[in-house]
Design a protein around this motif. Structure first.
Motif, short mmCIF file in Angstrom:
data_model
loop_
_atom_site.label_atom_id
_atom_site.label_comp_id
_atom_site.label_asym_id
_atom_site.label_seq_id
_atom_site.Cartn_x
_atom_site.Cartn_y
_atom_site.Cartn_z
N LEU A 29 0.82 -1.21 0.00
CA LEU A 29 0.00 0.00 0.00
C LEU A 29 0.86 1.26 0.00
O LEU A 29 0.60 2.19 -0.76
CB LEU A 29 -0.93 -0.01 1.21
CG LEU A 29 -1.91 1.14 1.32
CD1 LEU A 29 -2.92 1.07 0.17
CD2 LEU A 29 -2.63 1.12 2.65
N ILE A 30 1.90 1.29 0.82
CA ILE A 30 2.79 2.46 0.86
C ILE A 30 3.50 2.62 -0.48
O ILE A 30 3.66 3.73 -0.98
CB ILE A 30 3.77 2.33 2.04
CG1 ILE A 30 3.01 2.47 3.36
CG2 ILE A 30 4.88 3.35 1.94
CD1 ILE A 30 3.84 2.12 4.58
N GLY A 31 3.92 1.50 -1.08
CA GLY A 31 4.57 1.57 -2.39
C GLY A 31 3.64 2.11 -3.46
O GLY A 31 4.06 2.93 -4.29
N LEU A 32 2.38 1.70 -3.45
CA LEU A 32 1.41 2.20 -4.43
C LEU A 32 1.13 3.69 -4.23
O LEU A 32 0.96 4.43 -5.20
CB LEU A 32 0.12 1.40 -4.35
CG LEU A 32 0.20 -0.03 -4.89
CD1 LEU A 32 -1.12 -0.74 -4.67
CD2 LEU A 32 0.56 -0.02 -6.37
N VAL A 33 1.09 4.13 -2.99
CA VAL A 33 0.87 5.55 -2.71
C VAL A 33 2.04 6.38 -3.23
O VAL A 33 1.85 7.43 -3.85
CB VAL A 33 0.63 5.78 -1.19
CG1 VAL A 33 0.71 7.25 -0.85
CG2 VAL A 33 -0.71 5.21 -0.78
N ALA A 39 3.52 9.61 -10.14
CA ALA A 39 2.79 9.69 -11.40
C ALA A 39 2.04 11.01 -11.53
O ALA A 39 2.05 11.64 -12.60
CB ALA A 39 1.82 8.52 -11.52
N VAL A 40 1.40 11.47 -10.47
CA VAL A 40 0.68 12.74 -10.50
C VAL A 40 1.66 13.89 -10.69
O VAL A 40 1.39 14.83 -11.45
CB VAL A 40 -0.16 12.92 -9.21
CG1 VAL A 40 -0.69 14.33 -9.07
CG2 VAL A 40 -1.31 11.92 -9.19
N ASN A 41 2.80 13.82 -10.03
CA ASN A 41 3.81 14.87 -10.17
C ASN A 41 4.31 14.95 -11.61
O ASN A 41 4.43 16.04 -12.17
CB ASN A 41 4.97 14.59 -9.21
CG ASN A 41 5.95 15.72 -9.16
OD1 ASN A 41 5.68 16.81 -9.64
ND2 ASN A 41 7.11 15.46 -8.58
N ARG A 42 4.59 13.81 -12.23
CA ARG A 42 5.06 13.81 -13.62
C ARG A 42 3.96 14.27 -14.58
O ARG A 42 4.25 14.94 -15.57
CB ARG A 42 5.55 12.43 -14.01
CG ARG A 42 6.86 12.08 -13.34
CD ARG A 42 7.46 10.86 -13.94
NE ARG A 42 8.73 10.56 -13.28
CZ ARG A 42 9.59 9.69 -13.73
NH1 ARG A 42 9.33 9.03 -14.83
NH2 ARG A 42 10.71 9.48 -13.09
N PHE A 43 2.71 13.91 -14.29
CA PHE A 43 1.60 14.34 -15.14
C PHE A 43 1.47 15.86 -15.14
O PHE A 43 1.36 16.49 -16.18
CB PHE A 43 0.29 13.69 -14.68
CG PHE A 43 -0.91 14.20 -15.40
CD1 PHE A 43 -1.17 13.81 -16.71
CD2 PHE A 43 -1.79 15.08 -14.79
CE1 PHE A 43 -2.28 14.28 -17.39
CE2 PHE A 43 -2.89 15.57 -15.46
CZ PHE A 43 -3.14 15.16 -16.76
N PHE A 44 1.49 16.46 -13.94
CA PHE A 44 1.37 17.92 -13.87
C PHE A 44 2.60 18.62 -14.45
O PHE A 44 2.50 19.71 -15.00
CB PHE A 44 1.11 18.37 -12.43
CG PHE A 44 -0.32 18.18 -12.02
CD1 PHE A 44 -1.34 18.87 -12.66
CD2 PHE A 44 -0.64 17.31 -11.01
CE1 PHE A 44 -2.67 18.70 -12.28
CE2 PHE A 44 -1.96 17.13 -10.62
CZ PHE A 44 -2.97 17.82 -11.26
#
Length: 51
Positions: A29-33, A39-44
């Motif tokens: 779970l921590i790894g997925l978070v 991923a969100v950082n790279r998307f933005f």
């Protein structure tokens, strides 16, 4: 969690020690978070470079 357990069957006693423990569910779970945050950082960052 005992990452250095040399036996194939793992530990025989399943009681909790004095410090508690960490199950594989929480590790995954921590790894997925962390992956979601990256991923969100790279998307933005990608969207910001478009404009």
């Amino acid at each position: 969690m005992d990452l250095f357990d040399g036996e194939l069957g793992g530990r025989d006693e399943h009681q909790m020690d004095a410090g508690g423990g960490c199950s594989w569910f929480y590790v995954v779970l921590i790894g997925l978070v962390i992956l979601a945050i990256v991923a969100v950082n790279r998307f933005f960052d990608f969207v910001g470079n478009l404009f």
